[in-house]
Design a protein around this motif. Structure first.
Motif, PDB file in Angstrom:
ATOM      1  N   ARG A   1      92.081  35.342  75.846  1.00 33.50           N
ATOM      2  CA  ARG A   1      91.737  36.770  75.804  1.00 33.50           C
ATOM      3  C   ARG A   1      92.274  37.450  74.539  1.00 33.50           C
ATOM      4  O   ARG A   1      91.615  38.290  73.936  1.00 33.50           O
ATOM      5  CB  ARG A   1      92.267  37.483  77.048  1.00 33.50           C
ATOM      6  N   VAL A   2      93.496  37.071  74.153  1.00 31.17           N
ATOM      7  CA  VAL A   2      94.035  37.624  72.900  1.00 31.17           C
ATOM      8  C   VAL A   2      93.094  37.282  71.743  1.00 31.17           C
ATOM      9  O   VAL A   2      92.759  38.143  70.916  1.00 31.17           O
ATOM     10  CB  VAL A   2      95.463  37.083  72.639  1.00 31.17           C
TER      11      VAL A   2
ATOM     12  N   LEU B   1      89.891  36.584  71.770  1.00 25.16           N
ATOM     13  CA  LEU B   1      88.628  37.321  71.871  1.00 25.16           C
ATOM     14  C   LEU B   1      88.819  38.779  71.458  1.00 25.16           C
ATOM     15  O   LEU B   1      87.986  39.347  70.745  1.00 25.16           O
ATOM     16  CB  LEU B   1      88.084  37.249  73.310  1.00 25.16           C
ATOM     17  N   ASN B   2      89.909  39.392  71.895  1.00 28.21           N
ATOM     18  CA  ASN B   2      90.094  40.803  71.542  1.00 28.21           C
ATOM     19  C   ASN B   2      90.441  40.972  70.069  1.00 28.21           C
ATOM     20  O   ASN B   2      89.947  41.903  69.427  1.00 28.21           O
ATOM     21  CB  ASN B   2      91.123  41.467  72.472  1.00 28.21           C
ATOM     22  N   ARG B   3      91.216  40.071  69.513  1.00 28.99           N
ATOM     23  CA  ARG B   3      91.468  40.155  68.063  1.00 28.99           C
ATOM     24  C   ARG B   3      90.171  39.890  67.300  1.00 28.99           C
ATOM     25  O   ARG B   3      89.949  40.470  66.226  1.00 28.99           O
ATOM     26  CB  ARG B   3      92.558  39.175  67.626  1.00 28.99           C
TER      27      ARG B   3
END
Lengths: 241, 241, 241, 241, 241, 241
Positions: free
Chosen positions: F206-207, F209-211
């Motif tokens: 998730r980190v 993907l969000n970055r």
């Protein structure tokens, strides 16, 4: 005071903001019996409505109506009232009348807390303006000489700042994580009302999951979904927890 | 330049501010022969006059007159002139005419120092606005093309920021403590003119005593009463002290 | 995209600023084939024209014309277009029409980068106002609902902040140093157009030399003249360098 | 206390530091009759002696001797005593014995001020270590139970931090500029003793000129050469200046 | 978990610290049935015992014994256990054995909160060292591989930092104020055990009164005596308050 | 210099760190032909091996061997060499021999970049210690007098800091996002080698993907997976991008 007589105030620049950033806390407190009121300063008609503007010949009034309808449905789903100020967006420009109305809302609602935007956002000028207006109204609401009424009791409540889209760039440092596990489904459904911003549904689901894991790490009690806030002003405690 | 021809300028949002925050420095410099001028931007009529508003039927004009009288007496007691701008409070809104007048005051007074509010205050929007206005006037006063006058000599003086009510919340970091022992009695008497804010007399007496003890600790020379300031802009020295 | 179709936008409060602070980067990119456009918000007629105002009977219109001519010649020498907004200086006050025009310029130019002032400057209120305006225009230029045009493609470019006169007092922390060795002679000649500020020619030559030595130290590759900037917003890389 | 009985203490990581960063203040105070003592923690033998190490077969002892001689001559020229701790450099490692000696020096000297390095330096680990040691010694020197002596009078003096090579990268914010015009020639001659670092002579001459111009701007009184410092700890004033 | 089985850990550099800075919170939680344990790292024998050292021929052992007795009596009065580490003061040097013991104490006590010093203190090197040690022990206590014991349950508790003597100089920003009205008399009596630091009794009484007034202002509910803390690490909430 | 002769150095406290925080950048540069070397300071044997310690009778040697094997396999998969320092974890304690070895590695490798931990981490004392050691080695590697060798050419490379687990709590502000789309599958497979930390696989996905989405927003060019870094030290540019 019974929870059922408690209230909360949310000051949001655009409809998306109260959904992505505070949808969990709104639904959670509504469920606990709080009266929640969202002041939605604009319809996000210019800056958060890319898809609407791709339709040939679309008019500003149509875009606003469409976003207003979405915002109203999202507020309903979360269990909150909503009042629109139609201040425009990109840029959001507040007026003395809006400030006056927001002070009145503070007096009427006597909120236990105010939720609003982070103080800085280099990607967006409407967000800090919303936070500035919310702070100013809260401060003036305390002045005995503003629409003097010796019977009025108003105590300025704590303020919690929303997590912005890119927290580090906004100097946002969360010191509160709200456990929103029991209302997550509602928050997610509210995302899905915002059809024009579908690309953000998964983004903010991931934010909720990662804040949830951080919440668990900071307490030792597992939780799944979290919403991060930055509390301004010291809190008074009678017991550490 | 003999001290007797030196001057100092104080830009205060409300009457209480120049008393609680700078009363010692004002009295001290007045005693040394400085001409001190206070620009009091508002009467604090809405936000610092709770008691006045408890009287049934009181009018804004009455409250202003009452606070103006107090402010005038406090200035007299401290040995300073005072000029009122009547900019309103909660919120204080400055106008171009006020800015213009404050620039003129800078030119007339040629102050050796300016005292004003801290740059941030999440509890009060009038304080940072006063500081902003004071800074802007000081900067424009340097412009050769503002009311051009080739005979004018104006050198922008150092600025010292007042200690706010809750210093840490305002990002206030004192780097100057003024020893006000010899004028303490005057400052305390000025407190007592502010009848409506009696709850603050002891508060600011304690602030003065604790800043005094800190001043002693930072120099090794005992002192009893202090007033803390944050100096903006570097100072030029010819000897460390 | 060939360099020759690339563009850059410079938003400068006064004529001196784009020369002292960005003259090297402007000349360098012009030399590489970029179209460079300077928006010069004021003529610096009040605050940076001390010498002009020493002439008896000089009129504002004369001072402006004189500074405009200098600014135009400096822009020509550096290889850039220049557009004047005549917003006044000391203080610089932007209007909605100026914001609108700057948004249009963003849309027309589609710049690869924007250069503007540092965000804070306790010595100067025009500089942060220029930066604020540049940021606001860049943000609004992204809004689909601002002068809607579905064929418009605009991607908000990176922003690089100029080095202010006293960098530490402005919380300026450079993270980019541009090697301007190959255009130094041009930059220095542009200094010499600014006859009224002769005292700054050597100052900014020393700044360039010291930033050059720092640039060499940070890379291990010697360089002589540098120009420092603070980049806002993260950059995306496919390889560290 | 007559100036002739006053003293100052300088704690420098390497020989270059007290010359580039504090040579002006040292010479200035020496000229005023202060006894100045430099504690030079290392000879800069590993990290500041590139040229020495280019000589085939050179030994550590030779390099140290060479740098010691330079440092001694620079101190003589500036009018200061110097004591070497030989703590090594790159990395500088202080020992309990060095701390003890530095406390004793504090007791013997009773300095009116201490000059040392900035608290952070991402380019150099010896500089912050020197500052840490100087601070620690100053603090312990105040403890009544350290080598107890009821007759001892020691008051911890103010501390002024040197300007580092790249001030913004070191979070250095100068709040004091010392006017060194009357000793500039001495400072420049001290530069020329440091033959191995000839590339820095002009660099630090430019730093002095630019700090001088900034000093003039901050006071309105022209000066040519300045040395910047960051004062730690509040100062106590009886008059603003 | 009944309050009576809850515990709290206080890590204090010197005896005075737990009294001035945390005496209220200790007494308050003791009264609520918490088991409170103070780890007192030194006796403050060198740096906080000026009066003791004025006695001719006094020995270190005597001073330590005297301070230990005071500290024990203060802990008793506040309702807490105390364990002494005898790490020395001015400077306080922790050892691996002390770290190990503090980890064991974390495991044994399973505290609901840890109170310790602020992270920075330019006036005192022992305070940050105590905070560092407390943090390190709390972190290592979470490692499964430290004295492995699969039955061990340890969850790192929140940490609250004491208010230092000069909060702004220590970058201390309080975000928690504890209402200590109901235990104030106990805290004040504990002050009076510290005979050697009589000059601080009134100082810290004033601090308590001013933090009390700030606490009232931040909540709207009057209180008289407060103790300020800075909470590290986010808190998890299920309801805003 | 052809990419195939370029190198990169990664200094990681524990095996998980180089995988979660830098796995993408490692694989990406390896794919471009860089020689990548990971210095893994510990095996994470005490603090990141909870599952291993649940096995009755497990020995430290077994746990280390297990983690070493995982780390080796992850490095192989990412295309990097790995060297273990066995410095221990919780707490990681570096020795002079380790510093010396890391300096030698700098000299041998002459890296184009160094990746290491963020400078602060209130949740972990090993991470800042790793960053400190990496910085110290890089600095000393520049000293001509450290193992003098006039033929040695070493230029200190830029340093990029890893994203920590809770970035805002660590004062981590990313200014570089690396697009890792083309190596994402490799990074994800490396996650899966770390069987003991399965709860983090999805977290760090998730980190990424969000970055990735933030990277797209900051450039206008879509990307899916990103890795965030904070670059220390200014970069030198010849063209803005």
């Amino acid at each position: 005071m019974a929870a059922s007589s408690k209230t909360g105030l949310v000051v949001s620049a655009h409809p998306g903001d109260f959904v992505w950033r505070a949808g969990g806390a709104i639904a959670l407190h509504a469920k606990k019996g709080y009266r929640l009121k969202i002041v939605c300063l604009s319809y996000g008609e210019r800056g958060e409505s890319q898809f609407a503007w791709k339709v040939a010949g679309v008019k500003m009034g149509d875009v606003k109506a469409q976003r207003k309808d979405e915002a109203q449905r999202a507020a309903d789903l979360l269990g909150a009232e909503i009042e629109f100020f139609d201040a425009g967006d990109y840029p959001l420009r507040s007026t003395p009348a809006m400030l006056d109305r927001l002070i009145d809302i503070n007096h009427e609602l006597k909120p236990s807390f105010i939720l609003t935007h982070a103080l800085h956002d280099p990607y967006n000028v409407d967000h800090p303006e919303a936070a500035r207006l919310a702070q100013e109204a809260r401060i003036i609401a305390q002045a005995a000489g503003h629409k003097p009424d010796p019977t009025r009791a108003y105590s300025a409540p704590p303020v919690f700042l929303f997590e912005p889209h890119q927290p580090e760039q906004c100097d946002f440092k969360p010191n509160v994580i709200v456990n929103i596990d029991e209302v997550w489904e509602q928050k997610r459904k509210a995302f899905e009302i915002l059809a024009a911003q579908k690309h953000l549904w998964e983004y903010y689901t991931r934010v909720a999951l990662n804040r949830g894991m951080q919440g668990g790490r900071n307490t030792g009690k597992p939780m799944t979904y979290g919403e991060a806030y930055q509390r301004l002003f010291p809190m008074v405690l009678e017991e550490f927890s």
